[in-house]
Design an enzyme around this catalytic site. Structure first.
Site, short mmCIF file in Angstrom:
data_model
loop_
_atom_site.label_atom_id
_atom_site.label_comp_id
_atom_site.label_asym_id
_atom_site.label_seq_id
_atom_site.Cartn_x
_atom_site.Cartn_y
_atom_site.Cartn_z
N LYS A 22 -12.17 -24.78 -6.13
CA LYS A 22 -11.88 -25.48 -7.68
C LYS A 22 -11.75 -24.00 -8.65
O LYS A 22 -10.85 -24.08 -9.39
CB LYS A 22 -13.14 -26.25 -8.05
N ASN A 23 -12.79 -23.19 -8.57
CA ASN A 23 -12.96 -22.12 -9.41
C ASN A 23 -11.73 -21.00 -8.88
O ASN A 23 -11.67 -20.00 -9.92
CB ASN A 23 -14.23 -21.47 -9.37
N ARG A 92 -14.06 -26.98 -19.56
CA ARG A 92 -14.43 -25.60 -20.46
C ARG A 92 -13.41 -24.39 -19.84
O ARG A 92 -13.02 -23.51 -20.69
CB ARG A 92 -15.79 -24.86 -20.13
N CYS A 116 -22.29 -26.57 -22.40
CA CYS A 116 -22.24 -27.83 -21.65
C CYS A 116 -23.96 -28.06 -21.14
O CYS A 116 -24.83 -27.30 -21.56
CB CYS A 116 -21.55 -27.58 -20.42
N ARG A 121 -22.83 -21.23 -23.11
CA ARG A 121 -21.80 -20.87 -22.64
C ARG A 121 -20.54 -20.42 -23.47
O ARG A 121 -19.54 -20.83 -23.88
CB ARG A 121 -21.00 -22.01 -21.65
N ASP A 304 -24.01 -21.12 -8.36
CA ASP A 304 -23.57 -22.42 -8.44
C ASP A 304 -23.81 -22.99 -7.12
O ASP A 304 -23.83 -24.22 -6.81
CB ASP A 304 -22.07 -22.37 -8.08
N ILE A 326 -28.47 -16.19 -14.38
CA ILE A 326 -27.13 -16.41 -14.97
C ILE A 326 -27.05 -17.34 -16.26
O ILE A 326 -26.70 -17.14 -17.37
CB ILE A 326 -25.98 -16.89 -14.22
N ARG A 396 -15.77 -33.92 -10.40
CA ARG A 396 -15.33 -32.68 -10.98
C ARG A 396 -15.05 -31.66 -10.02
O ARG A 396 -13.82 -30.72 -10.13
CB ARG A 396 -16.05 -32.10 -11.99
C1 EPZ Z 1 -17.48 -19.26 -13.95
O1 EPZ Z 1 -18.06 -19.89 -15.40
C2 EPZ Z 1 -17.39 -20.63 -13.03
N1 EPZ Z 1 -16.55 -21.65 -13.41
C3 EPZ Z 1 -18.89 -21.24 -12.89
O2 EPZ Z 1 -18.83 -22.32 -12.07
C4 EPZ Z 1 -19.84 -20.16 -12.68
O3 EPZ Z 1 -21.40 -20.79 -12.53
C5 EPZ Z 1 -19.91 -18.85 -13.47
O4 EPZ Z 1 -18.64 -18.74 -13.57
C6 EPZ Z 1 -20.81 -17.86 -12.85
O5 EPZ Z 1 -20.83 -17.60 -11.67
C7 EPZ Z 1 -15.22 -21.34 -13.09
O6 EPZ Z 1 -14.92 -20.40 -12.68
C8 EPZ Z 1 -14.39 -22.53 -13.65
P1 EPZ Z 1 -19.28 -16.47 -16.81
P2 EPZ Z 1 -17.78 -18.87 -16.38
O7 EPZ Z 1 -18.39 -16.31 -17.96
O8 EPZ Z 1 -16.61 -18.14 -16.36
C9 EPZ Z 1 -22.36 -15.64 -20.36
C10 EPZ Z 1 -19.29 -24.37 -11.29
O9 EPZ Z 1 -20.23 -25.04 -11.26
N2 EPZ Z 1 -21.10 -15.32 -21.23
O10 EPZ Z 1 -19.39 -15.66 -15.57
O11 EPZ Z 1 -17.82 -19.81 -17.72
C11 EPZ Z 1 -22.32 -17.08 -19.90
O12 EPZ Z 1 -23.08 -18.00 -20.89
C12 EPZ Z 1 -19.01 -23.70 -12.69
O13 EPZ Z 1 -18.15 -24.45 -10.53
C13 EPZ Z 1 -21.24 -14.91 -22.71
O14 EPZ Z 1 -22.37 -14.85 -23.30
O15 EPZ Z 1 -19.10 -17.92 -16.42
C14 EPZ Z 1 -23.26 -17.20 -18.92
O16 EPZ Z 1 -24.56 -16.95 -19.05
C15 EPZ Z 1 -20.25 -23.76 -13.51
N3 EPZ Z 1 -20.11 -14.86 -23.28
C16 EPZ Z 1 -22.94 -15.76 -18.11
O17 EPZ Z 1 -22.19 -15.04 -19.25
C17 EPZ Z 1 -18.84 -15.04 -22.90
O18 EPZ Z 1 -17.94 -14.79 -23.54
C18 EPZ Z 1 -21.80 -16.01 -16.95
O19 EPZ Z 1 -20.60 -16.62 -17.63
C19 EPZ Z 1 -18.92 -15.52 -21.29
C20 EPZ Z 1 -19.87 -15.62 -20.74
#
Ligand code: EPZ
Length: 420
Positions: A22-23, A92, A116, A121, A304, A326, A396
């Site tokens: 998916k990701n 998202r 969410c 996020r 995840d 995370i 999803r």
């Molecule tokens: C991706 O989300 C995945 N989703 C998530 O999978 C996964 O949990 C996450 O990466 C971490 O591995 C997809 O790939 C579609 P991040 P993403 O940006 O990109 C903070 C699932 O279950 N952050 O790496 O949104 C954020 O709040 C989903 O399949 C900021 O503060 O994750 C988090 O605490 C859930 N500012 C941390 O960084 C930003 O601009 C990691 O977020 C961006 C992120």
């Protein structure tokens, strides 16, 4: 809304084929906006989130042809650079259209995703990086409004690892003037998969999979064909299902290299694991030793898989410790598991799971994608009937998970109703 009813306990055995990631599929589909023409993506999982992003591209003017598990996307006639709140709030990752739209068209209007269940996020790191590349960004009425002449290459140092931020900037940088260097880049397999697709389009992305990614901008990209890597989180989820039910399951169409840390942690719990080519055989042991994991960016243990490993902790003989580093609110499954008899104590980011206690069926509520998976797993080991409500969360991110588990010997049925 549907609910899923699980009759437990079960012992799983047999073979199961894992779907595409998916990701990875989500950013790959967004990347097709960069190249006018017919992009063909194989091994696309048939999931709610994938349907949502394809619907968004269709609203933008792309021609989308579903030949599951192949998707054909022609982005020659994109005429709407607006990603509406109604779609983005449900998925998202739609924020990943931002980089491609700004790179190809010099403007975009994309709804801020909002938070969410698992956390706020924010996408501030995406936006700051685009500004560093010369984009003019305004937040108006909950939308990100971006204008830019041709983006300029820049050195982007992410203060923390962000998967989506790395993906958005990689895509934006492919058509920028000059070279972009992303430091403290995410290293997930999905990042490498995206880089391979972009390079097939004619981009010049180097270093994906390491902490430093260099992208030399080019003037245009062309259509490409690609196949999505296997879903490492679905892989891990089925590995846990086999382990907790004392089962013997052969997972097919997987990439063992993408789940190395999951394998190491499960072997340390006493689970029997054999990898061979694109298969992983998992045998559940008599005794499962306690789990001890801290979620960290790849290649460390994935956030995840945190909720699923908590169920492994329920079966373990002793106290397991899980730390979620995370996301700030990714323990929504805990109160639901406790309704099933789980003995779990949360202290800040750390959960202590006192395993080996009886787990009984109950009616529980799914709150997010991976929480819903953990409730389904708990139903497999619980005595009696477990009803998991709000299973749209599950749909999803897991393709045909009920059919796949039942083919391994589980006893699960989906019930439709308008009352829950
Ligand atoms: C991706 O989300 C995945 N989703 C998530 O999978 C996964 O949990 C996450 O990466 C971490 O591995 C997809 O790939 C579609 P991040 P993403 O940006 O990109 C903070 C699932 O279950 N952050 O790496 O949104 C954020 O709040 C989903 O399949 C900021 O503060 O994750 C988090 O605490 C859930 N500012 C941390 O960084 C930003 O601009 C990691 O977020 C961006 C992120």
């Amino acid at each position: 809304m549907d609910k899923i009813v699980v009759n437990g306990p079960s012992r799983l055995s047999g073979n199961v084929s894992i779907s595409g990631a998916k990701n990875s599929a989500l950013p790959l589909i967004c990347a097709s906006l960069l190249s006018p023409g017919l992009n063909i993506i194989h091994n696309v999982p048939r999931l709610g989130d994938v349907r949502t992003i394809l619907k968004l591209l269709a609203i933008m003017g792309a021609e989308v042809d579903l030949k599951w598990p192949t998707v054909e996307i022609n982005t020659a006639d994109i005429d709407n650079l607006h990603a509406p709140y109604e779609l983005v709030k449900t998925m998202r990752a739609a924020i990943l259209v931002l980089g491609p739209l700004v790179a190809r068209y010099g403007r975009a209007r994309v709804s801020l995703p909002g938070g969410c269940a698992i956390g706020a996020r924010p996408v501030n790191l995406h936006l700051t990086a685009l500004e560093a590349m010369g984009a003019d960004i305004k937040i108006v009425n909950g939308y990100v409004e971006v204008k830019s002449s041709r983006l300029k290459g820049a050195v982007i140092k992410f203060p923390q690892v962000t998967v989506g931020g790395t993906e958005n900037i990689m895509m934006a940088a492919t058509l920028a003037e000059g070279t972009t260097v992303i430091e403290n880049a995410a290293r997930e397999p999905e990042i490498e998969d995206l880089a391979i697709f972009l390079n097939k389009m004619g981009a010049r992305v180097h270093g994906a999979g390491t902490g430093v990614i260099t992208i030399e901008g080019v003037n245009s990209l062309k259509e490409a064909t690609h196949s999505v890597i296997p879903d490492r989180i679905e892989t891990g989820t089925f590995m846990v299902a086999a382990a907790i039910t004392g089962g013997d399951v052969l997972l097919e169409n997987v990439e063992p290299l993408h789940v190395t840390d999951i394998i190491n942690k499960m072997e340390s719990c006493g689970v029997g694991i054999e990898t061979s080519g694109t298969t992983i055989r998992v045998r559940g042991p008599e005794i499962i030793h306690p789990v001890d994991v801290i979620t960290q960016p790849y290649p460390a243990f994935p956030t995840d898989m945190q909720a699923q490993f908590m169920v492994l902790g329920l079966k373990a003989s002793g106290t397991s410790v899980i730390t979620e580093s995370i996301f700030e609110n990714r323990y929504m499954h805990v109160p639901e598991l406790m309704r099933m008899g789980a003995d779990i104590v949360i202290n800040g980011r750390t959960a202590m799971i006192h395993g080996g206690k009886p787990v009984s069926g109950a009616t529980v509520m799914a709150t997010d994608l991976r929480a819903s998976a953990s409730l389904l797993l708990a139903g497999l080991i619980a005595e009696g009937e477990t009803e998991v409500l709000r299973v749209y969360h599950l749909d999803r991110g897991y393709e045909r998970i009920v059919e796949k588990l039942n083919s391994l010997g589980a006893n699960i049925r989906r019930v439709s109703s308008k009352f829950y």
